[in-house]
Design an enzyme around this catalytic site. Structure first.
Site, PDB file in Angstrom:
ATOM      1  N   ASP A 128       0.823  -1.206   0.000  1.00 37.11           N
ATOM      2  CA  ASP A 128       0.000   0.000   0.000  1.00 37.11           C
ATOM      3  C   ASP A 128       0.861   1.262   0.000  1.00 37.11           C
ATOM      4  OD1 ASP A 128      -2.662   1.431   0.578  1.00 37.11           O
ATOM      5  OD2 ASP A 128      -1.375   2.113   2.209  1.00 37.11           O
ATOM      6  N   GLU A 174       1.278  -0.395  -5.151  1.00 34.26           N
ATOM      7  CA  GLU A 174       0.312   0.670  -5.440  1.00 34.26           C
ATOM      8  C   GLU A 174       1.080   1.954  -5.728  1.00 34.26           C
ATOM      9  OE1 GLU A 174      -3.651   2.653  -3.404  1.00 34.26           O
ATOM     10  OE2 GLU A 174      -1.756   2.652  -2.323  1.00 34.26           O
TER      11      GLU A 174
END
Length: 799
Positions: free
Chosen positions: A445, A500
């Site tokens: 993330d 990401e």
């Protein structure tokens, strides 16, 4: 990345450059596991009555477990032989040999770095930035050399959880904690009635506090499984009780706000034993993004067991081959979607026990599903009582000090990736989830935030290489990403890493040995943003070329995961594609026995087309957030109370309701609702890809993007895709080009009544090709292309 702490994708201005801190912290690079002389003695901490003062710190050399003779902060003063701290005086090689013999497997090692030069062959434009890239790779190689020299290699370095935190031997329990800012420390908990004078810890010269608790006289451990534990420290900020940084489980007691650390060491008969082998890495990755807590149809926090029994079979039936699980790492604030982590080694206790999570993963493996964990190493919760923030009383323990250590948009702390012990902590954390829980990989993330000192906030990434290889690049963070990818792929060759990244960093998905960052896939985040932008326009203003450009705009040889929408678009404050298309009509006109509306008809048709063209052109993998496969009618709203901000404004809550924090799978399963058709189409998409493997085919050719007809035609693999986005015009005898001659058939038709369509095509019809160049293709055939439909054709003799 959820909206409450997402990276800005629609920038407004560019932050001016700032100097980059490129020097590695020499002081923090000293390993506290190093010593010149290995010791075999153990320290049995007695019951002391001393209060927290300078006399209670017990720094006498004769009492130190970790001893180093005449060591200073210069790494060159260390022994040239890599030696790892071990209570039993075993060398690293002996320890590894024992572990290997016990497991019956060959030793696992991370291959040495390559020369890092292949990136220039892949992308010659990078040669203009070789100074930055060579420096980056040089820093990485230096790190690897130091880890090899002082830690015995990356394999050993990433097993920090075997030394720090709680470890149990036949003789008792050892607890170690790195807290250099603490002046005194003791272990407290249920086992000693929370008496801070009972079990005083000793400290070594590297800031590691330690205590050994021998077994009770009856042979039982001094701390019982499931009991509460904390470390009490005298810090420059005062006395504070903290959950151990390496805790493996923590829970929130009823009526309490902070979590409690739990000593988790169940008896052998209660430990879950994995029964099924981990699946091989699939050639094409079809990810079902899921959140265990909100996966029930009922307004409740769902459990690992229910997800295992109810949701996993659904994912398998739909045709996905991977499940990406969010919010696994413990987080005290449920509404953070799991992105404000407090306890990095502990699975969220809201959903069950660690053994139940293992059972979930094992069941997924039985079904042939790989399990990816949404891991958060980009930042941490700013909580001080149950998180890492100010753990030892200092601002710069695990994080950068001052403004650099605080993310103003996410309201969280930022790791110092130039710290040796932070590297140990995060690398070991990734290893822990792979080793202990058998996860098959990670979705990392917030990687954009990690790679730049500006964190991607309000910055417009235009694709100019100066945006990626300048003073605003955080080389320490990029080096960490290289380390963790090398560690994962070296020790677990079948593991998958997805990053990401919204910036489009070149080399992101190129192996580390070739000079890249090392991820297997990048999330193609621009696609979802583009669809939202398009959905705000009238149908007449949709541009076929704009759609094609966004879907295909990705770096050559770097694989992407495409998605039309993820959890980001499902949150309160945003809209899903289904809601953009159908809005409130979804509540009243989705029953098949009631008349539809033009808005519903349009929405159902375009929802299918958007998903299929995204999957067909957007990348080498595909992702869907749970519920979006059938156009979930409601947003996600976590239970929350009213919030009063510092400026006096008030953000209203929802009275802590779980009503919108669930997934109504029953809607997609109901054959009397139109949601069922959307779900059936999604299933057909996944099975089409399974049968034809078009996402991973190297053959991709766009033969038509007609702005007047609103038609897009392309080939992917052995399939021909025909999209007619026109709102009213249907085309008879519409010629489309193809690369191979022969007889074609329909293999997927969005207008099929099974998918909520109008049945305007004969799916048994055969289409014969004509020779001759058309739309740049050597052959062609004639089709009927109804308005707002997507049809996929394949050669009839395809097996």
């Amino acid at each position: 990345m959820v909206v409450i702490h997402g990276v800005s994708v629609t920038p407004r201005f560019t932050i001016p450059s700032r100097p980059l801190n490129t020097s590695f912290n020499a002081n923090s690079s000293l390993s506290f596991f190093l010593k010149k002389h290995l010791l075999s003695r153990k320290i049995f901490a007695g019951k002391q009555s001393a209060e927290f003062d300078s006399s209670s710190q017990a720094f006498a050399a004769s009492e130190k477990v970790l001893v180093s003779d005449n060591l200073d902060d210069d790494p060159s003063s260390f022994s040239q032989e890599p030696q790892i701290f071990n209570l039993e005086s075993q060398t690293m090689e002996e320890t590894q040999a024992l572990r290997t013999e016990e497991r019956g497997v060959r030793p696992r090692v991370v291959p040495p770095p390559g020369d890092g030069k292949k990136i220039y062959e892949i992308d010659p434009m990078l040669r203009s930035y070789s100074n930055h890239l060579d420096y980056r790779y040089g820093q990485y190689k230096r790190l690897r050399e130091e880890i090899d020299k002082y830690e015995g290699g990356l394999e050993a370095f990433s097993r920090g959880y075997e030394k720090l935190g709680f470890s149990r031997s036949d003789a008792g329990i050892t607890y170690r904690e790195w807290a250099p800012g603490a002046k005194a420390a003791s272990l407290i908990g249920d086992f000693n009635n929370w008496n801070s004078n009972a079990d005083i810890m000793t400290r070594n010269e590297f800031g590691v506090w330690e205590i050994f608790l021998p077994n009770n006289t009856d042979g039982s451990p001094a701390i019982s499984h499931g009991s509460r534990v904390k470390i009490r420290m005298d810090t420059q900020s005062g006395i504070k009780d903290s959950i151990p940084a390496w805790i493996k489980f923590s829970v929130q007691a009823p009526g309490e706000i902070p979590f409690n650390g739990i000593y988790y060491d169940p008896p052998e008969e209660e430990k879950y034993v994995f029964k099924h082998p981990q699946p091989k890495r699939p050639k094409s990755l079809r990810i079902y993004e899921a959140h265990v807590g909100m996966s029930s149809t009922e307004p409740m926090v769902n459990t690992y067991a229910n997800f295992r029994d109810d949701v996993l079979p659904r994912i398998k039936r739909l045709g996905y081959n991977a499940v990406q699980i969010m919010a696994i790492q413990e987080h005290s604030y449920y509404a953070s979607f799991g992105y404000h982590v407090t306890n990095f080694f502990a699975p969220s206790s809201r959903c069950g026990t660690p053994e139940e999570l293992k059972s979930l993963i094992d069941r997924a493996h039985e079904l042939g599903l790989v399990v990816l964990m949404d891991i958060v190493h980009s930042h941490a919760s700013k909580n001080t009582l149950d998180g890492l923030n100010m753990f030892d009383g200092t601002d710069a323990h695990y994080f950068h000090s001052g403004p650099r250590g605080y993310h103003w948009m996410w309201d969280s702390r930022l790791f110092n990736y130039g710290s040796w012990e932070v590297l140990r902590y995060l690398l070991s954390n990734a290893r822990w989830w792979l080793e202990e829980y058998k996860f098959d990989g990670f979705r990392f993330d917030g990687v954009t935030s990690m790679m730049y000192t500006h964190h991607g906030l309000s910055v417009e990434f235009t694709g100019n290489y100066t945006e990626y290889f300048g003073l605003e690049t955080d080389v320490d963070a990029v080096n960490y990403l290289m380390l963790v990818n090398d560690m994962i792929h070296g020790l677990y060759p079948e593991a998958i890493t997805v990053g990401e990244d919204v910036s489009g960093m070149p080399t992101f998905c190129i192996p580390v040995q070739d000079g890249g960052v090392g991820f297997d896939y990048r999330l193609h985040m621009a696609i979802a943003d583009k669809w939202i932008e398009i959905l705000k326009k009238r149908d007449e203003d949709w541009q076929m070329g704009d759609i094609i450009y966004t879907l295909t705009n990705r770096r050559w040889s770097e694989k992407c995961i495409a998605y039309a929408e993820s959890h980001d678009q499902a949150l309160v404050g945003d809209k899903t594609i289904a809601f953009w298309l159908m809005d409130k009509d979804m509540y009243d006109f989705m029953a098949v026995d009631r008349p539809s509306t033009p808005r519903i008809d349009r929405g159902i048709a375009l929802h299918k087309m958007i998903r299929l063209i995204t999957m067909g052109l957007g990348g080498e993998g595909y992702l869907n957030f749970m519920g979006n496969e059938f156009g979930h009618p409601e947003w996600i709203d976590f239970p929350r109370g009213e919030q009063r901000l510092s400026d006096g404004s008030v953000i209203p809550g929802n009275n802590f309701s779980y009503d919108k924090c669930r997934r109504r799978f029953d809607l997609g399963d109901a054959d009397y609702l139109r949601y069922r058709g959307l779900q059936e189409f999604d299933q057909a998409m996944q099975h089409l890809e399974e049968n034809y493997g078009f996402m991973t085919s190297e053959h991709q050719f766009i033969s038509r993007k007609d702005e007047a007809d609103r038609v897009i035609v392309f080939e992917r693999g052995d399939l021909v895709f025909v999209f007619n986005f026109h709102w009213t015009s249907s085309y008879f005898d519409y010629r489309i080009g193809c690369s191979k001659p022969g007889k074609y058939k329909i293999v997927l038709d969005s207008d099929d009544p099974l998918f909520g369509g109008f049945n305007r095509l004969d799916r048994k019809a055969e289409y014969f090709t004509y020779d001759g160049l058309y739309d740049g293709r050597p052959s062609s055939f004639m089709v009927y292309a109804p308005c707002r439909t997507a049809v996929v054709y394949a050669l009839a003799n395809h097996d």
